[in-house]
Design an enzyme around this catalytic site. Sequence first.
Site, PDB file in Angstrom:
ATOM      1  N   CYS A   1       0.829  -1.203   0.000  1.00 43.26           N
ATOM      2  CA  CYS A   1       0.000   0.000   0.000  1.00 43.26           C
ATOM      3  C   CYS A   1       0.866   1.257   0.000  1.00 43.26           C
ATOM      4  CB  CYS A   1      -0.925  -0.007   1.209  1.00 43.26           C
ATOM      5  SG  CYS A   1      -0.048  -0.283   2.760  1.00 43.26           S
TER       6      CYS A   1
ATOM      7  N   GLU B   1      -3.931   3.071  -8.349  1.00 46.79           N
ATOM      8  CA  GLU B   1      -3.066   2.162  -7.595  1.00 46.79           C
ATOM      9  C   GLU B   1      -2.911   0.866  -8.406  1.00 46.79           C
ATOM     10  OE1 GLU B   1      -4.578   0.216  -4.019  1.00 46.79           O
ATOM     11  OE2 GLU B   1      -2.648   0.538  -3.057  1.00 46.79           O
TER      12      GLU B   1
HETATM   13  P1  NDP Z   1      -9.539  -6.073  -0.723  1.00 50.78           P
HETATM   14  O1  NDP Z   1     -10.202  -4.802  -0.354  1.00 50.78           O
HETATM   15  O2  NDP Z   1      -9.948  -6.757  -1.977  1.00 50.78           O
HETATM   16  O3  NDP Z   1      -9.741  -7.166   0.428  1.00 50.78           O
HETATM   17  C1  NDP Z   1      -9.350  -6.930   1.764  1.00 50.78           C
HETATM   18  C2  NDP Z   1     -10.123  -7.874   2.667  1.00 50.78           C
HETATM   19  O4  NDP Z   1     -11.496  -7.507   2.661  1.00 50.78           O
HETATM   20  C3  NDP Z   1     -10.090  -9.333   2.216  1.00 50.78           C
HETATM   21  O5  NDP Z   1     -10.075 -10.161   3.353  1.00 50.78           O
HETATM   22  C4  NDP Z   1     -11.397  -9.451   1.459  1.00 50.78           C
HETATM   23  O6  NDP Z   1     -11.851 -10.771   1.322  1.00 50.78           O
HETATM   24  C5  NDP Z   1     -12.302  -8.623   2.334  1.00 50.78           C
HETATM   25  N1  NDP Z   1     -13.514  -8.127   1.691  1.00 50.78           N
HETATM   26  C6  NDP Z   1     -13.760  -7.919   0.384  1.00 50.78           C
HETATM   27  N2  NDP Z   1     -15.004  -7.409   0.202  1.00 50.78           N
HETATM   28  C7  NDP Z   1     -15.564  -7.300   1.436  1.00 50.78           C
HETATM   29  C8  NDP Z   1     -16.834  -6.844   1.917  1.00 50.78           C
HETATM   30  N3  NDP Z   1     -17.766  -6.389   1.102  1.00 50.78           N
HETATM   31  N4  NDP Z   1     -17.047  -6.862   3.241  1.00 50.78           N
HETATM   32  C9  NDP Z   1     -16.104  -7.302   4.094  1.00 50.78           C
HETATM   33  N5  NDP Z   1     -14.887  -7.761   3.695  1.00 50.78           N
HETATM   34  C10 NDP Z   1     -14.619  -7.743   2.387  1.00 50.78           C
HETATM   35  O7  NDP Z   1      -7.982  -5.783  -0.699  1.00 50.78           O
HETATM   36  P2  NDP Z   1      -6.807  -6.760  -1.086  1.00 50.78           P
HETATM   37  O8  NDP Z   1      -6.870  -7.999  -0.235  1.00 50.78           O
HETATM   38  O9  NDP Z   1      -6.813  -6.927  -2.570  1.00 50.78           O
HETATM   39  O10 NDP Z   1      -5.531  -5.944  -0.618  1.00 50.78           O
HETATM   40  C11 NDP Z   1      -4.953  -4.970  -1.405  1.00 50.78           C
HETATM   41  C12 NDP Z   1      -5.391  -3.583  -1.010  1.00 50.78           C
HETATM   42  O11 NDP Z   1      -5.116  -3.375   0.367  1.00 50.78           O
HETATM   43  C13 NDP Z   1      -4.656  -2.482  -1.737  1.00 50.78           C
HETATM   44  O12 NDP Z   1      -5.538  -1.463  -2.127  1.00 50.78           O
HETATM   45  C14 NDP Z   1      -3.696  -1.952  -0.690  1.00 50.78           C
HETATM   46  O13 NDP Z   1      -3.271  -0.649  -0.920  1.00 50.78           O
HETATM   47  C15 NDP Z   1      -4.492  -2.112   0.545  1.00 50.78           C
HETATM   48  N6  NDP Z   1      -3.605  -2.125   1.710  1.00 50.78           N
HETATM   49  C16 NDP Z   1      -3.605  -1.053   2.551  1.00 50.78           C
HETATM   50  C17 NDP Z   1      -2.726  -1.008   3.627  1.00 50.78           C
HETATM   51  C18 NDP Z   1      -2.742   0.140   4.583  1.00 50.78           C
HETATM   52  O14 NDP Z   1      -2.239  -0.029   5.687  1.00 50.78           O
HETATM   53  N7  NDP Z   1      -3.269   1.304   4.234  1.00 50.78           N
HETATM   54  C19 NDP Z   1      -1.763  -2.093   3.877  1.00 50.78           C
HETATM   55  C20 NDP Z   1      -1.874  -3.164   2.940  1.00 50.78           C
HETATM   56  C21 NDP Z   1      -2.765  -3.168   1.890  1.00 50.78           C
HETATM   57  P3  NDP Z   1     -11.549 -11.541  -0.079  1.00 50.78           P
HETATM   58  O15 NDP Z   1     -10.118 -11.890  -0.005  1.00 50.78           O
HETATM   59  O16 NDP Z   1     -12.452 -12.707  -0.102  1.00 50.78           O
HETATM   60  O17 NDP Z   1     -11.864 -10.569  -1.182  1.00 50.78           O
END
Ligand code: NDP
Length: 481
Positions: free
Chosen positions: A285, A379
């Site tokens: 991120c 991003e």
């Molecule tokens: P997502 O938003 O796709 O998923 C994050 C988590 O949320 C996963 O466990 C996902 O499950 C879950 N999720 C998805 N939809 C829902 C919903 N409607 N309700 C509840 N939970 C949900 O992100 P990514 O896993 O793809 O991670 C990458 C992103 O995370 C990037 O944008 C990155 O920048 C950000 N990030 C931010 C950080 C910070 O500290 N600011 C640090 C690290 C990453 P599932 O896997 O099943 O989709």
Amino acid sequence: MTFIPHVIDGEEVESLDGARFESVDPWTRAPWAEVALGDARDAERAVTAARRAFDTGPWPRMGYAERGKILHRLADLIEARGGELALADTTDMGKPISDATAMDVPRSAHNLRFFADHARMSVGDLLPMDTGHHAYTRFEPAGVVVAIAPWNFPLMLETWKVAPALAWGNCVVLKPAEDTPASAHILGRLANEAGLPPGVLNVVQGYGPESAGQALTEDARVDRITFTGESGTGRAVSRAAAANLTPVSLELGGKGANLVFDDADLERAVRWSIQAVFSNAGQVCLAGSRLFVQRGIFHAFLDAFTAAADAMVAGDPKDPSTKLGPLSSEAHFNKVREYVEGAVGEGATIVTGGVGDGWVIRPTILTGASATARVRCEEIFGPVVVVDAFDSEDEAVAAANNTPYGLNAMLFTENLSRAHRVAAALRAGTVWTNCFFIRDLRAPFGGVGDSGVGREGGNFSREFFTEPKAVVMEITPAPRA
Ligand code: NDP
């Protein structure tokens, strides 16, 4: 094939309907584990367990020292099983094993140790009042915490959420990303082994949207939701939480700017800039994916930066010499590849990079991207950087701030006044000067704009994971003799 169950109420269990999904190793591109596929009913079961553990169990009622001992024991177990945990994240998402071993695992143990000690040694306000009263603050656990984590630093970000929540006496339901179920499952197992009472840390596997993740955010029995993921998902989580007025902490996406001034130490700036955008294959991120270099050193910097990028060993993440593994999944690889292939049509020149073996994208450096190019504005979450030249400090700051995101920024200069001036002018939750990714867990962590809501870390985590209570007491004047 390995089976990864949920951990609910101290037990390793299947989903209620027995459903499973496969986890794919992004290097072999073959399934390596079957995972319990949780749905709303499994989420409900986990919240019930956490609720009972919080309302009637010993965890919130223990002293900080006793809770801290158990959390330190969990940290010991994480260290002892570091090899297994590192391999779990590497197999699930392709992170180089050398990074998982040297960084993710030790930082995860440190998260637990730090927050255990921070809670134990925390002090509240004591306010003697002019009116003959005094007031003081108690930090009481909030209740049931839902922690939803992404796949890029699985164990490290899960413990970043779970550790302060537990240290302050809450009970937790953790939902790891569907791509990275393995280390969260081991964490749940180790929590049982460390002596956390049943229901205090539950791990529910499965998908987010319209499934277990979403159900957790809609459950009115939940007192806090801490989420790390994409900004779009953060909005959905925030909407769901609003229906129950559940407080949320959102750590979201970024498009970090990295400013390198003429007077920077070139070797240091190149080394950290490589780290900032190509470590973890750019799936960070905090990635410094917009690089601005002052014109006087532009060519010297770009030559050294390109040579260092080309020298990164890409390939099998289980090989200890690998510095850049595959992207985490086929869908993510295709997304990043489309950005790279579309960049030329957006005016960009590919200085180096492109598609490698399997789902590998080699470190990719772009110049000349148009002002509205997707590679500049969105991003990408891959090893792709857009490089531009700038002339003045004001121009660099304006370019850096020209994004809806505001998670972090970096700047490289040997001029002390400029360092402080620019750090103050950058719109970001964290600014790193002459370095990157160095963290003090007492410091606030979070972003502005589309990068998030709220801060975690040290006292900021305390404020979020507790209900601070004011107690006011009257001091009766002594009876007159
Ligand atoms: P997502 O938003 O796709 O998923 C994050 C988590 O949320 C996963 O466990 C996902 O499950 C879950 N999720 C998805 N939809 C829902 C919903 N409607 N309700 C509840 N939970 C949900 O992100 P990514 O896993 O793809 O991670 C990458 C992103 O995370 C990037 O944008 C990155 O920048 C950000 N990030 C931010 C950080 C910070 O500290 N600011 C640090 C690290 C990453 P599932 O896997 O099943 O989709």
